[in-house]
Design a protein around this motif. Structure first.
Motif, PDB file in Angstrom:
ATOM      1  N   ALA A  92      31.846 -38.719  38.567  1.00 17.18           N
ATOM      2  CA  ALA A  92      32.516 -37.445  38.272  1.00 17.18           C
ATOM      3  C   ALA A  92      32.283 -36.493  39.436  1.00 17.18           C
ATOM      4  O   ALA A  92      31.464 -36.768  40.324  1.00 17.18           O
ATOM      5  CB  ALA A  92      31.972 -36.829  36.989  1.00 17.18           C
ATOM      6  N   VAL A  93      32.982 -35.367  39.390  1.00 12.78           N
ATOM      7  CA  VAL A  93      32.629 -34.250  40.259  1.00 12.78           C
ATOM      8  C   VAL A  93      31.591 -33.426  39.510  1.00 12.78           C
ATOM      9  O   VAL A  93      31.809 -33.058  38.348  1.00 12.78           O
ATOM     10  CB  VAL A  93      33.858 -33.385  40.603  1.00 12.78           C
ATOM     11  N   TYR A  94      30.489 -33.156  40.170  1.00 12.26           N
ATOM     12  CA  TYR A  94      29.401 -32.412  39.560  1.00 12.26           C
ATOM     13  C   TYR A  94      29.415 -30.976  40.083  1.00 12.26           C
ATOM     14  O   TYR A  94      29.472 -30.743  41.298  1.00 12.26           O
ATOM     15  CB  TYR A  94      28.060 -33.083  39.861  1.00 12.26           C
ATOM     16  N   TYR A  95      29.350 -30.034  39.137  1.00 14.72           N
ATOM     17  CA  TYR A  95      29.382 -28.615  39.460  1.00 14.72           C
ATOM     18  C   TYR A  95      28.088 -27.950  38.993  1.00 14.72           C
ATOM     19  O   TYR A  95      27.599 -28.242  37.903  1.00 14.72           O
ATOM     20  CB  TYR A  95      30.542 -27.919  38.746  1.00 14.72           C
ATOM     21  N   CYS A  96      27.573 -27.053  39.805  1.00 17.00           N
ATOM     22  CA  CYS A  96      26.514 -26.188  39.298  1.00 17.00           C
ATOM     23  C   CYS A  96      27.130 -24.851  38.926  1.00 17.00           C
ATOM     24  O   CYS A  96      28.173 -24.454  39.463  1.00 17.00           O
ATOM     25  CB  CYS A  96      25.376 -26.028  40.297  1.00 17.00           C
ATOM     26  N   ALA A  97      26.496 -24.182  37.995  1.00 16.15           N
ATOM     27  CA  ALA A  97      27.030 -22.934  37.466  1.00 16.15           C
ATOM     28  C   ALA A  97      25.894 -22.027  37.031  1.00 16.15           C
ATOM     29  O   ALA A  97      24.798 -22.497  36.730  1.00 16.15           O
ATOM     30  CB  ALA A  97      27.966 -23.216  36.290  1.00 16.15           C
ATOM     31  N   LEU A  98      26.187 -20.739  36.985  1.00 13.06           N
ATOM     32  CA  LEU A  98      25.178 -19.741  36.624  1.00 13.06           C
ATOM     33  C   LEU A  98      25.647 -18.936  35.420  1.00 13.06           C
ATOM     34  O   LEU A  98      26.769 -18.404  35.424  1.00 13.06           O
ATOM     35  CB  LEU A  98      24.924 -18.808  37.818  1.00 13.06           C
ATOM     36  N   ASP A  99      24.802 -18.865  34.419  1.00 12.00           N
ATOM     37  CA  ASP A  99      25.016 -18.021  33.240  1.00 12.00           C
ATOM     38  C   ASP A  99      24.148 -16.782  33.441  1.00 12.00           C
ATOM     39  O   ASP A  99      22.919 -16.886  33.450  1.00 12.00           O
ATOM     40  CB  ASP A  99      24.629 -18.783  31.977  1.00 12.00           C
ATOM     41  N   ARG A 100      24.753 -15.634  33.592  1.00 12.20           N
ATOM     42  CA  ARG A 100      24.001 -14.414  33.887  1.00 12.20           C
ATOM     43  C   ARG A 100      23.222 -13.898  32.688  1.00 12.20           C
ATOM     44  O   ARG A 100      22.396 -12.994  32.837  1.00 12.20           O
ATOM     45  CB  ARG A 100      24.953 -13.325  34.399  1.00 12.20           C
ATOM     46  N   ILE A 101      23.478 -14.452  31.530  1.00 15.68           N
ATOM     47  CA  ILE A 101      22.709 -14.079  30.346  1.00 15.68           C
ATOM     48  C   ILE A 101      21.656 -15.157  30.123  1.00 15.68           C
ATOM     49  O   ILE A 101      21.982 -16.324  29.933  1.00 15.68           O
ATOM     50  CB  ILE A 101      23.615 -13.927  29.123  1.00 15.68           C
ATOM     51  N   SER A 102      20.409 -14.732  30.145  1.00 14.43           N
ATOM     52  CA  SER A 102      19.305 -15.675  29.995  1.00 14.43           C
ATOM     53  C   SER A 102      19.056 -15.938  28.521  1.00 14.43           C
ATOM     54  O   SER A 102      18.729 -15.033  27.769  1.00 14.43           O
ATOM     55  CB  SER A 102      18.050 -15.098  30.652  1.00 14.43           C
ATOM     56  N   THR A 103      19.226 -17.169  28.124  1.00 12.00           N
ATOM     57  CA  THR A 103      18.939 -17.566  26.750  1.00 12.00           C
ATOM     58  C   THR A 103      17.872 -18.653  26.770  1.00 12.00           C
ATOM     59  O   THR A 103      17.877 -19.525  27.643  1.00 12.00           O
ATOM     60  CB  THR A 103      20.205 -18.100  26.058  1.00 12.00           C
ATOM     61  N   GLU A 104      16.946 -18.590  25.819  1.00 14.60           N
ATOM     62  CA  GLU A 104      15.855 -19.554  25.824  1.00 14.60           C
ATOM     63  C   GLU A 104      16.378 -20.965  25.621  1.00 14.60           C
ATOM     64  O   GLU A 104      15.898 -21.914  26.248  1.00 14.60           O
ATOM     65  CB  GLU A 104      14.815 -19.204  24.766  1.00 14.60           C
ATOM     66  N   ILE A 105      17.362 -21.101  24.751  1.00 13.24           N
ATOM     67  CA  ILE A 105      18.054 -22.384  24.629  1.00 13.24           C
ATOM     68  C   ILE A 105      19.353 -22.231  25.406  1.00 13.24           C
ATOM     69  O   ILE A 105      20.253 -21.505  24.983  1.00 13.24           O
ATOM     70  CB  ILE A 105      18.326 -22.739  23.161  1.00 13.24           C
ATOM     71  N   PRO A 106      19.470 -22.866  26.566  1.00 15.77           N
ATOM     72  CA  PRO A 106      20.656 -22.672  27.399  1.00 15.77           C
ATOM     73  C   PRO A 106      21.947 -23.002  26.658  1.00 15.77           C
ATOM     74  O   PRO A 106      21.989 -23.922  25.835  1.00 15.77           O
ATOM     75  CB  PRO A 106      20.418 -23.656  28.563  1.00 15.77           C
ATOM     76  N   ARG A 107      22.963 -22.237  26.942  1.00 19.97           N
ATOM     77  CA  ARG A 107      24.264 -22.454  26.335  1.00 19.97           C
ATOM     78  C   ARG A 107      24.988 -23.587  27.065  1.00 19.97           C
ATOM     79  O   ARG A 107      24.884 -23.720  28.276  1.00 19.97           O
ATOM     80  CB  ARG A 107      25.083 -21.158  26.371  1.00 19.97           C
ATOM     81  N   THR A 108      25.696 -24.395  26.309  1.00 15.68           N
ATOM     82  CA  THR A 108      26.310 -25.591  26.890  1.00 15.68           C
ATOM     83  C   THR A 108      27.806 -25.455  27.126  1.00 15.68           C
ATOM     84  O   THR A 108      28.402 -26.324  27.765  1.00 15.68           O
ATOM     85  CB  THR A 108      26.063 -26.812  25.981  1.00 15.68           C
ATOM     86  N   GLY A 109      28.420 -24.424  26.622  1.00 20.10           N
ATOM     87  CA  GLY A 109      29.851 -24.231  26.843  1.00 20.10           C
ATOM     88  C   GLY A 109      30.123 -23.707  28.230  1.00 20.10           C
ATOM     89  O   GLY A 109      29.494 -22.752  28.677  1.00 20.10           O
ATOM     90  N   SER A 110      31.066 -24.299  28.936  1.00 19.90           N
ATOM     91  CA  SER A 110      31.349 -23.893  30.310  1.00 19.90           C
ATOM     92  C   SER A 110      31.853 -22.453  30.382  1.00 19.90           C
ATOM     93  O   SER A 110      31.663 -21.787  31.408  1.00 19.90           O
ATOM     94  CB  SER A 110      32.376 -24.836  30.945  1.00 19.90           C
ATOM     95  N   TRP A 111      32.451 -21.947  29.311  1.00 18.99           N
ATOM     96  CA  TRP A 111      33.009 -20.603  29.319  1.00 18.99           C
ATOM     97  C   TRP A 111      31.943 -19.517  29.371  1.00 18.99           C
ATOM     98  O   TRP A 111      32.240 -18.358  29.655  1.00 18.99           O
ATOM     99  CB  TRP A 111      33.924 -20.407  28.101  1.00 18.99           C
ATOM    100  N   PHE A 112      30.706 -19.873  29.091  1.00 19.06           N
ATOM    101  CA  PHE A 112      29.612 -18.914  29.163  1.00 19.06           C
ATOM    102  C   PHE A 112      29.151 -18.666  30.605  1.00 19.06           C
ATOM    103  O   PHE A 112      28.466 -17.697  30.874  1.00 19.06           O
ATOM    104  CB  PHE A 112      28.421 -19.387  28.347  1.00 19.06           C
ATOM    105  N   TYR A 113      29.507 -19.543  31.505  1.00 18.63           N
ATOM    106  CA  TYR A 113      28.979 -19.498  32.870  1.00 18.63           C
ATOM    107  C   TYR A 113      29.900 -18.689  33.768  1.00 18.63           C
ATOM    108  O   TYR A 113      31.126 -18.866  33.762  1.00 18.63           O
ATOM    109  CB  TYR A 113      28.771 -20.924  33.392  1.00 18.63           C
ATOM    110  N   ASP A 114      29.288 -17.797  34.548  1.00 22.19           N
ATOM    111  CA  ASP A 114      30.039 -16.794  35.295  1.00 22.19           C
ATOM    112  C   ASP A 114      30.383 -17.214  36.722  1.00 22.19           C
ATOM    113  O   ASP A 114      31.391 -16.793  37.268  1.00 22.19           O
ATOM    114  CB  ASP A 114      29.221 -15.504  35.353  1.00 22.19           C
ATOM    115  N   ASP A 115      29.526 -17.987  37.324  1.00 25.13           N
ATOM    116  CA  ASP A 115      29.705 -18.346  38.727  1.00 25.13           C
ATOM    117  C   ASP A 115      29.620 -19.861  38.869  1.00 25.13           C
ATOM    118  O   ASP A 115      28.765 -20.497  38.235  1.00 25.13           O
ATOM    119  CB  ASP A 115      28.638 -17.673  39.594  1.00 25.13           C
ATOM    120  N   TRP A 116      30.452 -20.409  39.747  1.00 25.02           N
ATOM    121  CA  TRP A 116      30.558 -21.861  39.903  1.00 25.02           C
ATOM    122  C   TRP A 116      30.557 -22.255  41.379  1.00 25.02           C
ATOM    123  O   TRP A 116      31.069 -21.520  42.228  1.00 25.02           O
ATOM    124  CB  TRP A 116      31.865 -22.356  39.271  1.00 25.02           C
TER     125      TRP A 116
END
Length: 126
Positions: A92-116
């Protein structure tokens, strides 16, 4: 604005290992979640792994649990994805992404991530 740049993908063999990395630059967040996603041809982007930057807590998709390890280097603002026991389904193509909201259990939905990042190709040959 955060810039994310992946590197270290490439061609791997079944049962082998690869270790892509993602370097962050520009604005930094001390409290955030860094995630890895992947997208295979004809499929939707899916969550792979995530790491809470301040606590270090990690979270994995069931498909990679026990095979992949996400880690960070605070000094280098870099997150790594150690991929072991590769199989063709990891292609696959692998992407890193940043969720600017820190949650103890990381969110898994791509729509939560702000930067790619731009993505790095991982191909596993059988």
């Amino acid at each position: 604005q955060v810039q994310l740049a992946e590197s270290g993908g490439g061609l791997g063999e079944v049962g082998g290992s690869l270790s892509p990395s993602c370097a962050a630059s520009g604005r930094t967040y001390s409290r955030c979640v860094m995630g890895w996603f992947r997208q295979a041809p004809g499929k939707e982007r899916e969550f792979v792994a995530a790491l809470n930057w301040s606590s270090g807590r990690t979270y994995y998709a069931d498909s990679v649990k026990g095979r992949f390890i996400i880690s960070r280097d605070n000094a280098k603002n870099t997150v790594y994805l150690q991929m072991n026991s590769l199989n063709p389904e990891d292609t696959a193509v692998y992407y890193c992404a940043l969720d600017r909201i820190s949650t103890e259990i990381p969110r898994t939905g791509s729509w939560f991530y702000d930067d790619w990042g731009q993505g790095t190709q991982v191909t596993v040959s059988s």
